[in-house]
Motif scaffolding. Sequence first.
Motif, PDB file in Angstrom:
ATOM      1  N   VAL A 165      29.647  40.309  33.539  1.00 58.71           N
ATOM      2  CA  VAL A 165      28.545  41.451  33.333  1.00 58.71           C
ATOM      3  C   VAL A 165      29.269  42.378  33.461  1.00 58.71           C
ATOM      4  CG1 VAL A 165      26.543  41.981  33.940  1.00 58.71           C
ATOM      5  CG2 VAL A 165      26.912  39.623  34.222  1.00 58.71           C
ATOM      6  N   ASP A 166      29.507  43.465  32.934  1.00 54.60           N
ATOM      7  CA  ASP A 166      29.053  44.395  32.150  1.00 54.60           C
ATOM      8  C   ASP A 166      28.387  45.690  33.956  1.00 54.60           C
ATOM      9  OD1 ASP A 166      29.884  47.715  32.028  1.00 54.60           O
ATOM     10  OD2 ASP A 166      29.806  47.083  30.291  1.00 54.60           O
ATOM     11  N   THR A 167      28.828  46.211  35.145  1.00 49.00           N
ATOM     12  CA  THR A 167      28.556  47.088  35.634  1.00 49.00           C
ATOM     13  C   THR A 167      27.311  48.471  35.039  1.00 49.00           C
ATOM     14  OG1 THR A 167      29.600  47.387  36.954  1.00 49.00           O
ATOM     15  CG2 THR A 167      29.119  45.979  37.346  1.00 49.00           C
ATOM     16  N   THR A 186      23.812  58.482   9.409  1.00 46.18           N
ATOM     17  CA  THR A 186      24.080  57.791  10.350  1.00 46.18           C
ATOM     18  C   THR A 186      25.388  57.110  10.887  1.00 46.18           C
ATOM     19  OG1 THR A 186      24.386  56.298   8.194  1.00 46.18           O
ATOM     20  CG2 THR A 186      21.651  56.615   8.749  1.00 46.18           C
ATOM     21  N   ILE A 187      26.587  57.528  10.562  1.00 48.67           N
ATOM     22  CA  ILE A 187      27.847  56.813  11.122  1.00 48.67           C
ATOM     23  C   ILE A 187      27.793  57.483  12.681  1.00 48.67           C
ATOM     24  CG2 ILE A 187      30.069  57.310  10.508  1.00 48.67           C
ATOM     25  CD1 ILE A 187      28.967  55.415   8.140  1.00 48.67           C
ATOM     26  N   CYS A 188      28.363  55.555  13.326  1.00 48.43           N
ATOM     27  CA  CYS A 188      28.177  56.081  14.359  1.00 48.43           C
ATOM     28  C   CYS A 188      29.660  55.457  15.148  1.00 48.43           C
ATOM     29  CB  CYS A 188      27.291  55.409  15.050  1.00 48.43           C
ATOM     30  SG  CYS A 188      25.909  55.754  14.849  1.00 48.43           S
ATOM     31  N   ILE A 189      29.815  55.903  15.670  1.00 44.82           N
ATOM     32  CA  ILE A 189      31.746  55.431  16.582  1.00 44.82           C
ATOM     33  C   ILE A 189      30.802  54.414  17.885  1.00 44.82           C
ATOM     34  CG2 ILE A 189      33.176  55.672  18.355  1.00 44.82           C
ATOM     35  CD1 ILE A 189      33.170  56.471  15.266  1.00 44.82           C
ATOM     36  N   GLN A 190      30.678  52.957  17.901  1.00 45.09           N
ATOM     37  CA  GLN A 190      30.723  52.555  18.746  1.00 45.09           C
ATOM     38  C   GLN A 190      31.976  51.725  19.834  1.00 45.09           C
ATOM     39  OE1 GLN A 190      28.697  48.048  17.886  1.00 45.09           O
ATOM     40  NE2 GLN A 190      26.871  49.064  17.988  1.00 45.09           N
ATOM     41  N   GLY A 191      30.910  51.776  21.391  1.00 54.42           N
ATOM     42  CA  GLY A 191      32.467  51.181  22.303  1.00 54.42           C
ATOM     43  C   GLY A 191      31.228  50.146  23.108  1.00 54.42           C
ATOM     44  N   TRP A 192      32.627  49.549  23.394  1.00 55.86           N
ATOM     45  CA  TRP A 192      32.466  48.044  24.435  1.00 55.86           C
ATOM     46  C   TRP A 192      33.314  47.913  25.335  1.00 55.86           C
ATOM     47  CZ3 TRP A 192      31.867  47.093  19.857  1.00 55.86           C
ATOM     48  CH2 TRP A 192      33.138  46.291  18.515  1.00 55.86           C
ATOM     49  N   ARG A 193      32.810  46.666  26.031  1.00 58.20           N
ATOM     50  CA  ARG A 193      34.210  46.413  26.739  1.00 58.20           C
ATOM     51  C   ARG A 193      34.416  45.061  26.748  1.00 58.20           C
ATOM     52  NH1 ARG A 193      33.851  46.515  33.632  1.00 58.20           N
ATOM     53  NH2 ARG A 193      35.648  45.105  32.876  1.00 58.20           N
ATOM     54  N   THR A 194      35.172  44.482  26.129  1.00 58.04           N
ATOM     55  CA  THR A 194      36.299  43.586  25.856  1.00 58.04           C
ATOM     56  C   THR A 194      36.826  42.173  27.151  1.00 58.04           C
ATOM     57  OG1 THR A 194      37.796  44.141  25.472  1.00 58.04           O
ATOM     58  CG2 THR A 194      36.028  44.214  23.566  1.00 58.04           C
ATOM     59  N   ASP A 195      36.285  42.645  28.255  1.00 60.38           N
ATOM     60  CA  ASP A 195      37.337  42.174  28.831  1.00 60.38           C
ATOM     61  C   ASP A 195      36.174  41.502  29.739  1.00 60.38           C
ATOM     62  OD1 ASP A 195      36.001  44.463  30.408  1.00 60.38           O
ATOM     63  OD2 ASP A 195      38.071  44.904  32.004  1.00 60.38           O
ATOM     64  N   VAL A 196      34.263  41.414  29.482  1.00 60.96           N
ATOM     65  CA  VAL A 196      33.724  40.795  30.242  1.00 60.96           C
ATOM     66  C   VAL A 196      32.683  39.875  29.156  1.00 60.96           C
ATOM     67  CG1 VAL A 196      32.710  42.242  32.480  1.00 60.96           C
ATOM     68  CG2 VAL A 196      32.349  42.918  30.029  1.00 60.96           C
ATOM     69  N   ASP A 197      31.863  39.111  30.006  1.00 56.37           N
ATOM     70  CA  ASP A 197      31.142  38.081  28.894  1.00 56.37           C
ATOM     71  C   ASP A 197      30.051  38.837  28.001  1.00 56.37           C
ATOM     72  OD1 ASP A 197      32.370  36.111  29.159  1.00 56.37           O
ATOM     73  OD2 ASP A 197      31.334  34.977  30.323  1.00 56.37           O
ATOM     74  N   TYR A 198      29.440  39.829  29.118  1.00 55.02           N
ATOM     75  CA  TYR A 198      28.001  40.623  28.936  1.00 55.02           C
ATOM     76  C   TYR A 198      27.976  42.101  29.021  1.00 55.02           C
ATOM     77  CZ  TYR A 198      26.172  35.767  29.003  1.00 55.02           C
ATOM     78  OH  TYR A 198      25.429  34.565  28.696  1.00 55.02           O
ATOM     79  N   SER A 199      28.064  42.815  28.765  1.00 54.11           N
ATOM     80  CA  SER A 199      29.024  44.193  28.081  1.00 54.11           C
ATOM     81  C   SER A 199      28.043  45.219  27.203  1.00 54.11           C
ATOM     82  CB  SER A 199      30.364  44.886  27.455  1.00 54.11           C
ATOM     83  OG  SER A 199      30.308  45.865  27.560  1.00 54.11           O
ATOM     84  N   VAL A 200      27.043  46.836  27.753  1.00 56.02           N
ATOM     85  CA  VAL A 200      26.355  47.473  26.901  1.00 56.02           C
ATOM     86  C   VAL A 200      26.928  47.841  25.824  1.00 56.02           C
ATOM     87  CG1 VAL A 200      25.462  49.519  26.730  1.00 56.02           C
ATOM     88  CG2 VAL A 200      25.143  48.244  29.093  1.00 56.02           C
ATOM     89  N   PRO A 201      26.593  47.541  24.378  1.00 57.25           N
ATOM     90  CA  PRO A 201      27.685  48.240  23.240  1.00 57.25           C
ATOM     91  C   PRO A 201      26.914  50.100  23.555  1.00 57.25           C
ATOM     92  CG  PRO A 201      25.829  47.537  22.744  1.00 57.25           C
ATOM     93  CD  PRO A 201      25.800  46.890  24.158  1.00 57.25           C
ATOM     94  N   ASP A 253      18.033  44.010  22.583  1.00 55.22           N
ATOM     95  CA  ASP A 253      18.430  43.088  23.516  1.00 55.22           C
ATOM     96  C   ASP A 253      19.443  42.955  23.219  1.00 55.22           C
ATOM     97  OD1 ASP A 253      15.436  41.905  24.639  1.00 55.22           O
ATOM     98  OD2 ASP A 253      14.972  40.960  22.348  1.00 55.22           O
ATOM     99  N   ILE A 254      20.436  42.682  24.175  1.00 59.34           N
ATOM    100  CA  ILE A 254      21.760  42.194  23.999  1.00 59.34           C
ATOM    101  C   ILE A 254      21.955  40.529  23.574  1.00 59.34           C
ATOM    102  CG2 ILE A 254      24.527  41.626  25.444  1.00 59.34           C
ATOM    103  CD1 ILE A 254      23.729  44.027  26.624  1.00 59.34           C
ATOM    104  N   GLU A 255      23.153  40.540  22.329  1.00 58.84           N
ATOM    105  CA  GLU A 255      22.688  39.683  21.720  1.00 58.84           C
ATOM    106  C   GLU A 255      23.407  38.254  22.638  1.00 58.84           C
ATOM    107  OE1 GLU A 255      25.360  37.865  17.419  1.00 58.84           O
ATOM    108  OE2 GLU A 255      25.393  39.599  17.814  1.00 58.84           O
TER     109      GLU A 255
END
Length: 476
Positions: A333-335, A426-441, A316-318
Amino acid sequence: MISIYVQILLIILFWSADSHIIPRIEECGLSCSQGIHCKSKPSGDIFNSFCRDAPASLSSTVLKSMKISTVMKCVQGSPCSLHLNIKGTLSLDENIRGLEICSLSLDTQQSQCTNVRFTRKKSKMLNGKKVQVQFNCIEVNVAQHIYVTMKTVPNYCEVKLSQEYYVEDCRNSDVGKHIPACLAGKFDYNVDRARKLITVNVSNFPRDEDYYVRLCHKWFTCEDAGAFAVIKGKESFKSVSLKYSQLLPCLCIEGWLAVPDARRIQLCPFENDTKTLWDNIVYNPSTQTLAWEPACPVLVTVNLCRFTKSNHNCEDIENSSKNSTEKVKYSRVDTHPRLCMKFTTKRGSWIKCPFAHGEFPAWKMRTAAVAEQIQVFFTSQTKAQFSVLVCNRTQMASCESLGMHHSISVGDSVSITMPQEMCGSTICIQGWRTDVDYSVPLQICDTYCGFHNQSYGDGNPAKAMTHRMKSVQSLH
């Protein structure tokens, strides 16, 4: 709070009202007490619609106690019918020649009026005596709401009785068994999924009466889902085929006799066919809006989620959870192909990924180990802004920030220094879009240790990047 005894009494009264026997008559007619001869005829006297002042000698209570009930006229060889049984008491007076009895259907606004006249000679002899008038020739339909009036002839102002009355409906066991409008029929059906046809066989309804059948979508009422079909009463073959577009849980078969106020029966056999409910997802590229609208009423929880190929789970996306029985809409929404919609009801959960087929531009995140640093960069066919975070994945669906956060645009890259104490799987690099309200991390997780103090050939960072590149791409 209503006591248990009152509740039981109400149930008994309701049951009694629903099962009482309707009195039978073979012929309708008019009768008057005191041996007075009276006769009736349909009333067409428009002048009696207007009242006049009553003589001073005439009491306003000459009309008393109007009572209304239902009788059932049953003649052998013909279907039974319902009639109003109207009783009223009149004090005879030399100024009154008769009565006018009218019924108005509050459902259809249709009225019927009857003029009752007394034999003048006999009525004069009984002046002042009370006479009871009974009339039961006004035919009514099942469950009609009726307004009945009784007034004098001539029509004297304020000398009038009126009453509202509800005719029994098909829940009354006697009415349900004997009135044609309540004999709603019985369905058998067969579904041809290849041709999208439902064949309906109808039985147990009166001969020589036409019968309507239709498909409908049941919301508050049953809304048309195509043209209705007619089964002719004179035809021996009582079957029709109806075309449908989708087998939905609210798709019902409805049938009724071609008579006024006929009882309708419904059969909704596809209540478990919920799969197609989740197909009605629409994305508007110009507004970046993702919407789903139910084709049937359903109580559902909708979430946006991130699909993971590794365990075929959708996280689930927060702040995307919505409970609704109507349209659900997400703006900006991120496509990304891994962004999906999750639908959850009491029957289970279903996942739909509207961008999984590559119809919309997706973005990718790549990482590369260069000396003691991790380089992160994004590729996308459209302009986009991103955030990068170093996190510690404590669970499958959660990754706790380690305080290293960066912003980046498409085409740029960012270098992250990885201290020795951050070594771990367990160390990860996480990325997501910030120019939309709902993005997939998206996450790339690896042991970023082991590259410290190591040399790759001539130390060319490009070689190191080529050697240790990790990337997260689309689903296909």
